[in-house]
Structure formats: structure tokens, C-alpha cells
Enzyme design. Structure first.
Site, PDB file in Angstrom:
ATOM      1  N   ARG A 180       0.842  -1.203   0.000  1.00 18.85           N
ATOM      2  CA  ARG A 180       0.000   0.000   0.000  1.00 18.85           C
ATOM      3  C   ARG A 180       0.868   1.241   0.000  1.00 18.85           C
ATOM      4  NH1 ARG A 180       2.421   2.323   3.240  1.00 18.85           N
ATOM      5  NH2 ARG A 180       2.373   2.316   5.500  1.00 18.85           N
ATOM      6  N   HIS A 226       0.177   8.555  10.981  1.00 22.13           N
ATOM      7  CA  HIS A 226       0.152   8.574  12.445  1.00 22.13           C
ATOM      8  C   HIS A 226      -1.210   9.056  12.962  1.00 22.13           C
ATOM      9  CE1 HIS A 226       4.277   7.282  13.008  1.00 22.13           C
ATOM     10  NE2 HIS A 226       4.570   7.998  11.945  1.00 22.13           N
ATOM     11  N   ASP A 285      -3.898   6.533  12.454  1.00 18.88           N
ATOM     12  CA  ASP A 285      -4.720   5.305  12.570  1.00 18.88           C
ATOM     13  C   ASP A 285      -4.870   4.857  14.021  1.00 18.88           C
ATOM     14  OD1 ASP A 285      -2.056   4.322  12.612  1.00 18.88           O
ATOM     15  OD2 ASP A 285      -2.488   2.595  11.326  1.00 18.88           O
ATOM     16  N   GLY A 316      11.298  -2.823   3.421  1.00 19.04           N
ATOM     17  CA  GLY A 316      11.892  -1.735   4.209  1.00 19.04           C
ATOM     18  C   GLY A 316      11.747  -0.361   3.579  1.00 19.04           C
ATOM     19  N   GLY A 362       8.597   1.252   3.317  1.00 22.03           N
ATOM     20  CA  GLY A 362       7.373   1.926   3.759  1.00 22.03           C
ATOM     21  C   GLY A 362       6.185   1.627   2.860  1.00 22.03           C
ATOM     22  N   SER A 420       4.696  -1.360   2.998  1.00 25.85           N
ATOM     23  CA  SER A 420       3.984  -2.428   3.711  1.00 25.85           C
ATOM     24  C   SER A 420       4.228  -3.815   3.132  1.00 25.85           C
ATOM     25  CB  SER A 420       2.485  -2.140   3.766  1.00 25.85           C
ATOM     26  OG  SER A 420       2.267  -0.972   4.481  1.00 25.85           O
ATOM     27  N   SER A 421       5.488  -4.126   2.899  1.00 19.07           N
ATOM     28  CA  SER A 421       5.806  -5.487   2.455  1.00 19.07           C
ATOM     29  C   SER A 421       5.407  -6.498   3.528  1.00 19.07           C
ATOM     30  CB  SER A 421       7.291  -5.615   2.140  1.00 19.07           C
ATOM     31  OG  SER A 421       8.075  -5.297   3.266  1.00 19.07           O
ATOM     32  N   ASP A 460      -2.123  -0.458   7.405  1.00 20.64           N
ATOM     33  CA  ASP A 460      -1.455  -1.185   6.320  1.00 20.64           C
ATOM     34  C   ASP A 460      -2.244  -2.442   5.969  1.00 20.64           C
ATOM     35  OD1 ASP A 460       0.348   0.773   6.944  1.00 20.64           O
ATOM     36  OD2 ASP A 460       1.769  -0.586   7.921  1.00 20.64           O
ATOM     37  N   TYR A 512       8.610   4.911  16.703  1.00 18.88           N
ATOM     38  CA  TYR A 512       7.168   4.746  16.450  1.00 18.88           C
ATOM     39  C   TYR A 512       6.426   4.537  17.766  1.00 18.88           C
ATOM     40  CZ  TYR A 512       2.868   2.928  14.336  1.00 18.88           C
ATOM     41  OH  TYR A 512       1.559   2.738  13.970  1.00 18.88           O
TER      42      TYR A 512
HETATM   43  C1  GLA Z   1       3.120   2.276   9.897  1.00 17.86           C
HETATM   44  C2  GLA Z   1       2.085   1.527  10.730  1.00 17.86           C
HETATM   45  C3  GLA Z   1       0.682   2.047  10.438  1.00 17.86           C
HETATM   46  C4  GLA Z   1       0.612   3.564  10.556  1.00 17.86           C
HETATM   47  C5  GLA Z   1       1.765   4.221   9.780  1.00 17.86           C
HETATM   48  C6  GLA Z   1       1.836   5.709  10.012  1.00 17.86           C
HETATM   49  O1  GLA Z   1       2.950   1.997   8.538  1.00 17.86           O
HETATM   50  O2  GLA Z   1       2.136   0.140  10.470  1.00 17.86           O
HETATM   51  O3  GLA Z   1      -0.243   1.426  11.305  1.00 17.86           O
HETATM   52  O4  GLA Z   1       0.592   3.976  11.886  1.00 17.86           O
HETATM   53  O5  GLA Z   1       3.019   3.667  10.130  1.00 17.86           O
HETATM   54  O6  GLA Z   1       0.696   6.323   9.489  1.00 17.86           O
END
Ligand code: GLA
Length: 340
Positions: A10, A17, A19, A100, A102, A104-105, A146, A195
Site C-alpha cells: 500500500r 500517524h 490510525d 523496508g 514503507g 507495507s511489504s 497497512d 514509532y
Molecule cells: C506504519 C504503521 C501504520 C501507521 C503508519 C503511520 O505503517 O504500520 O499502522 O501507523 O506507520 O501512518
């Protein structure tokens, strides 16, 4: 192969930040994804990956996913621990999602594995299972964006997600626009601990203000004594508004307005939430200064990784030109109900 499961990565157009604060975001599933193929058998889940030297080899009764080796197999183990399949599985993992970055692998891997080993349920249940697996595997208290995006993707649409209700509203994307993901070249260092710290600060702000940040008027933020916590909360409040405005602008084909919200989102993530880096800032500035680019911002957790840009078709030659794609799916020709 009798079972073939696919789950997309995705990209988040806007709303980071938010969700885990019960806020809003506008991500989309992309045409880079992960496929798991194989057949159910035995008492172990054994997967060979095209991107990893060593296979994942996990007992179906695994009890500590975080202790499994190699590290990528922890995500497989997290899913196995959540699904608890009656039978093991032998097969392969192939992926076009860069690890790695961002995109969402790990969510794509979790959902593809869950469907392959027999999970059956609604997209939001699949997403919640993937989120629990991710938290068990990585120890990072991630939100559900994600996994929910990968589960609920729609071709041609971004998803306006309300994380208080988990409602997903598809927003049809204009067809005369490119969505381009550009890697900063910077790996996402320390993303886990930073995070968790950000999430704790957001929760501290919500608790001090007596509820969900989303319901708090901006003026009330002055009641937060700690200036750092106040800035974190201000990011969440203002980001929710930007998501609403950006979704409305895209639906109206008001691309310049949508791009402005993305640029403002980056500034808030940089200044109030402090999850950007000088490398990400420089990349966003360069892209925004390129003719035909409506807007750009860091996407995902931050601390490195990728930037997403909204552009006129063909404006950028670099990066991955991604298309909004369907959510996770499985074809299963075993004729077997493998649920417990
Ligand atoms: C990562 C987390 C998500 C979300 C984003 C920031 O991807 O897995 O849940 O918090 O950071 O928006």
C-alpha cells in the site's frame, strides 16, 4: 499449485500517524504485491522466498513468533500463531514490494500467508489478524492501516478510512493523474522504537484531554502542558482535517488543492510530529519544485523510506508509478475446509 494467495502493498496518499488515534487516512492498495503458492500438508508451514536466502519453517503450534529465525519468518510465525491452521503448508513466496521502504511489504506477506494457510473471514477480520501478527512478530505497536488497506483495496480507488469505526469509503481517483513513489535511499532506521514513543505521546495527549483526539477542539490543545505532546496532538488533529479536504479535492478532480494538502501534511510530520529526516525533506522539496507535480510527502511511518507524489501524467520519470489495486484474495482448489 492448488492454493494461490495474493496481497498488495500500500501507499498512503495522506493521513499518517492517525490510525492508532482513531483518526482518518487516505491510503490505496498498489499493484506491487506478494504471492504465496503451495499446498496444505504436514505440521509445519515451510515457505521459500525469492528475496531471502533461508526459508521460513514454522511449526503450526509455534508459541513465540518473535523468537523465530530467520527474521522474516517471524511474520509468517505471527500469522500461523493467529490462524492456528489444522494442517501445515509447503510453498513459495514471491514479492514485488520492496522490503523496508514503507510500502507495507510485511502486511502483504501477512495477509497472503493468512489466506494461503486457510484463514476465512471478512476483510476487517483479516486485517485485524494481520495487525496482531505484525505486533507479535516485530514488537512494534502498529495501527491497522497497512493491513486494512491491503485487505480492502479497490481498483482505481483510494480508501478514505475512518479508524474509529473501520469504515472504508472508496474515493475514485481521477484517471489523468500519476501516483509516484520515490525511495529516498534512506533505510528506515530506529523506526520501531521511535514509532512506539510517538504512539505513547499521542495516547498521553488523548488521555489528558479525556477522550479521542479527533473529538477535541484545537483550542483545547493549550491545556496540554508538555510542548512536545501538544505538537504531537496538533499533528493528529490537523492531519485528520487535511485527509478530509484532500479526499474531497480528489473526488472533485481539484488536483492542485489535493497536492497542497499533501505538502502541508509533510510539513506537519516534519515539524509537529518529527518523523521526517533531512533526506526526506530534500526529496519532497525537489519533487514539489518539478513542473507537473501537484504535491509530495513522506508516506508511512517516516524516519526514511519513501515519498509519494501526485503528478500530471508523465511529469516524473523516476520512481514506481503505482496503480490503485484490488485487495487480498485467494484461489483454493483443494476443496478442503482447513479451518479449525
Ligand atoms: C506504519 C504503521 C501504520 C501507521 C503508519 C503511520 O505503517 O504500520 O499502522 O501507523 O506507520 O501512518
Amino acid at each position: 499449485m492448488p492454493v494461490r494467495a495474493h496481497a498488495p502493498g500500500r501507499v498512503n496518499l495522506i493521513g499518517d500517524h492517525t490510525d492508532y488515534a482513531g483518526g482518518l487516512a487516505l491510503p490505496m492498495a498498489i499493484d506491487l504485491g506478494t504471492t504465496v503458492e503451495g499446498h496444505p500438508t504436514g505440521e509445519r508451514v515451510v515457505l521459500h522466498s525469492d528475496q531471502q536466502p533461508d526459508p521460513a519453517d514454522v511449526a503450526i503450534d509455534v508459541d513465540d513468533p518473535a523468537a523465530v529465525e530467520p527474521a522474516w519468518a517471524r511474520y509468517v510465525a505471527g500469522v500461523v500463531a493467529e490462524v492456528r491452521p489444522r494442517l501445515g503448508f509447503v510453498g513459495t513466496v514471491t514479492s514485488t514490494v520492496p522490503v523496508g521502504s514503507g510500502l507495507s511489504s510485511s502486511a502483504a506477506l501477512e495477509l497472503a500467508v493468512a489466506l494461503a494457510i486457510g484463514f476465512v473471514g471478512a476483510p476487517e477480520e483479516l486485517a485485524a489478524l494481520g495487525q496482531r501478527a505484525e505486533q507479535r512478530a516485530s514488537g512494534v505497536p502498529c495501527g491497522i492501516m497497512d493491513q486494512l488497506t491491503s485487505a480492502a483495496g479497490r481498483p482505481g480507488c483510494a480508501l478514505l478510512i475512518d479508524f474509529a469505526s473501520l469504515d472504508v469509503e472508496p474515493i475514485v481517483l481521477p484517471d489523468d493523474v500519476d501516483i509516484v513513489v520515490v525511495h529516498s535511499g534512506q533505510p528506515r532506521a530506529l523506526a520501531g522504537s521511535a514509532y512506539a514513543e510517538r504512539r505513547a505521546q499521542v495516547e498521553q495527549a488523548a488521555a489528558a484531554l479525556g477522550g479521542r483526539l479527533r473529538d477535541v477542539p484545537t483550542d483545547d490543545l493549550a491545556a496540554l502542558a508538555d510542548p512536545v505532546v501538544r505538537r504531537r496532538a496538533r499533528h493528529v488533529l490537523t492531519e485528520n482535517d487535511r485527509v478530509r479536504r484532500c479526499a474531497a479535492a480528489l473526488a472533485d478532480r481539484a488536483l492542485a488543492a489535493a497536492g497542497e494538502e499533501m505538502v502541508a501534511s509533510h510539513a506537519s510530520l516534519r515539524d509537529d510530529f518529527e518523523v521526517s529526516t533531512p533526506v526526506l525533506d530534500a526529496l519532497v522539496e525537489r519533487l514539489v519544485a518539478t513542473p507537473g507535480v501537484y504535491g509530495a510527502r513522506l508516506t508511512g511511518a517516516g524516519f526514511g523510506g519513501c515519498v509519494v507524489a501526485l503528478t500530471r501524467p508523465g511529469a516524473l520519470a523516476e520512481g514506481w508509478h503505482v496503480r490503485a489495486s484490488a485487495g487480498a484474495s485467494v484461489t483454493d482448489d483443494t476443496g478442503d475446509d482447513r479451518r479449525r
